[in-house]
Design a protein around this motif. Sequence first.
Motif, mmCIF file in Angstrom:
data_model
loop_
_atom_site.group_PDB
_atom_site.id
_atom_site.type_symbol
_atom_site.label_atom_id
_atom_site.label_comp_id
_atom_site.label_asym_id
_atom_site.label_seq_id
_atom_site.Cartn_x
_atom_site.Cartn_y
_atom_site.Cartn_z
ATOM 1 N N ASP A 86 0.584 -1.321 -0.340
ATOM 2 C CA ASP A 86 0.226 -0.394 -0.001
ATOM 3 C C ASP A 86 0.878 1.544 -0.395
ATOM 4 O O ASP A 86 1.816 0.727 -0.648
ATOM 5 N N GLN A 87 0.397 1.786 0.179
ATOM 6 C CA GLN A 87 1.546 3.448 -0.089
ATOM 7 C C GLN A 87 2.144 3.393 1.362
ATOM 8 O O GLN A 87 3.580 4.239 1.089
ATOM 9 N N ASP A 88 2.375 3.140 2.126
ATOM 10 C CA ASP A 88 3.189 2.134 2.855
ATOM 11 C C ASP A 88 4.192 2.297 2.986
ATOM 12 O O ASP A 88 5.176 1.816 3.684
ATOM 13 N N HIS A 118 10.073 -0.925 -8.665
ATOM 14 C CA HIS A 118 8.243 -0.970 -8.519
ATOM 15 C C HIS A 118 7.822 0.442 -8.015
ATOM 16 O O HIS A 118 6.686 0.414 -7.979
ATOM 17 N N CYS A 119 8.513 0.546 -6.858
ATOM 18 C CA CYS A 119 7.763 1.597 -6.556
ATOM 19 C C CYS A 119 8.136 3.162 -6.271
ATOM 20 O O CYS A 119 7.196 3.660 -5.681
ATOM 21 N N THR A 150 8.283 4.898 3.244
ATOM 22 C CA THR A 150 8.176 6.566 3.792
ATOM 23 C C THR A 150 8.590 6.509 5.545
ATOM 24 O O THR A 150 9.134 4.936 5.744
ATOM 25 N N ASP A 151 9.021 7.507 5.962
ATOM 26 C CA ASP A 151 9.597 8.087 7.167
ATOM 27 C C ASP A 151 9.044 7.527 8.027
ATOM 28 O O ASP A 151 9.449 6.859 8.863
ATOM 29 N N PHE A 152 7.495 8.016 8.047
ATOM 30 C CA PHE A 152 6.002 7.503 8.799
ATOM 31 C C PHE A 152 6.666 5.693 9.419
ATOM 32 O O PHE A 152 6.154 5.862 10.335
ATOM 33 N N ALA A 153 6.377 5.757 8.717
ATOM 34 C CA ALA A 153 6.132 3.887 8.060
ATOM 35 C C ALA A 153 7.146 2.520 8.439
ATOM 36 O O ALA A 153 7.345 2.511 9.702
ATOM 37 N N HIS A 154 8.557 3.721 8.657
ATOM 38 C CA HIS A 154 9.925 3.128 8.756
ATOM 39 C C HIS A 154 9.976 2.990 10.395
ATOM 40 O O HIS A 154 10.320 1.777 10.645
#
Length: 303
Positions: A86-88, A118-119, A150-154
């Motif tokens: 997904d986006q994250d 891919h991303c 994303t940095d948030f997900a990381h």
Amino acid sequence: MEKKEHTIHEHEAGERIDKVLSTLNNEWSRTQVQQWVKEGNVLVNGEKVKPNYKCILNDKMIIHIEEDEELKVIPEKMNLDIYFEDQDCIVVNKPRGMVVHPAPGHPRGTLINGVLEHCHSLSNINDGLRPGVVHRIDKDTSGLLMIAKTDFAHEKLVKQLIEKTVIRKYKAVVHGVIPHDYGTIDAPIGRDPKDRQRMAVIDDGKHAVTHFAVLKRFKEFTFVECQLETGRTHQIRVHMKYIGYPLAGDPKYGPRKTLSIEGQVLHAGILGFHHPRTGEYLQFEAPLPNEFRQIIKMLENNY
């Protein structure tokens, strides 16, 4: 030109030089090492050798590695085995023999090269050669990895690893017949003081815990499932060797007489974590690769 030095230890004596060198660094493929030897970039006791040279105890090796002027992650089109996206974040099943991210000596053909194509964009928290990499598995280990877009997900995924809420289960074939059905190995891991290229259980190592369960016993081997509580370098490989049941095929920690396979028989089959944005628990399972299944079948028939 980068220069690396290595002295042959007892467990490496008698092995081919290309096999030994490819175990010194997870990012060095055996094909790449063979090319270095052929080009004369590897010297043994000051002399050029062939890729099939059998190492002798205390051989002094010097490896010259051509450094890329600007080593960076180049997107490469690959057939990725994607389990979630997904986006994250994205969950990918890495094949055996593939390095996770670029490094000196192995700048192309890694999983991250393919994921970036891919991303198009991954998290930037790590250095430029490891975008999106939250955790890693060894080159010759197959299985599931979560990668942050994303940095948030990381940050959220790394926090889960630190808090030990990520479920990581591996299947492996080990030497020997384990008599008990379950076990826990709680032993600290650090650099082997006798060989800095290997890890070992040492008194001042980092806390490391591995749980295991026996799935099937054979005449001389055992099929097991291991669950990581911590995530130290080579943890399962080191811990199973420590209790006397090293992984089959493991060139770094296993015996010389083993199954006819390049690299350890180890597969990261189950990965579970909470989605970094929604908090929903996600769990994925990747079946054993064909090569692994063939080994199990061979052991069932012959052992």
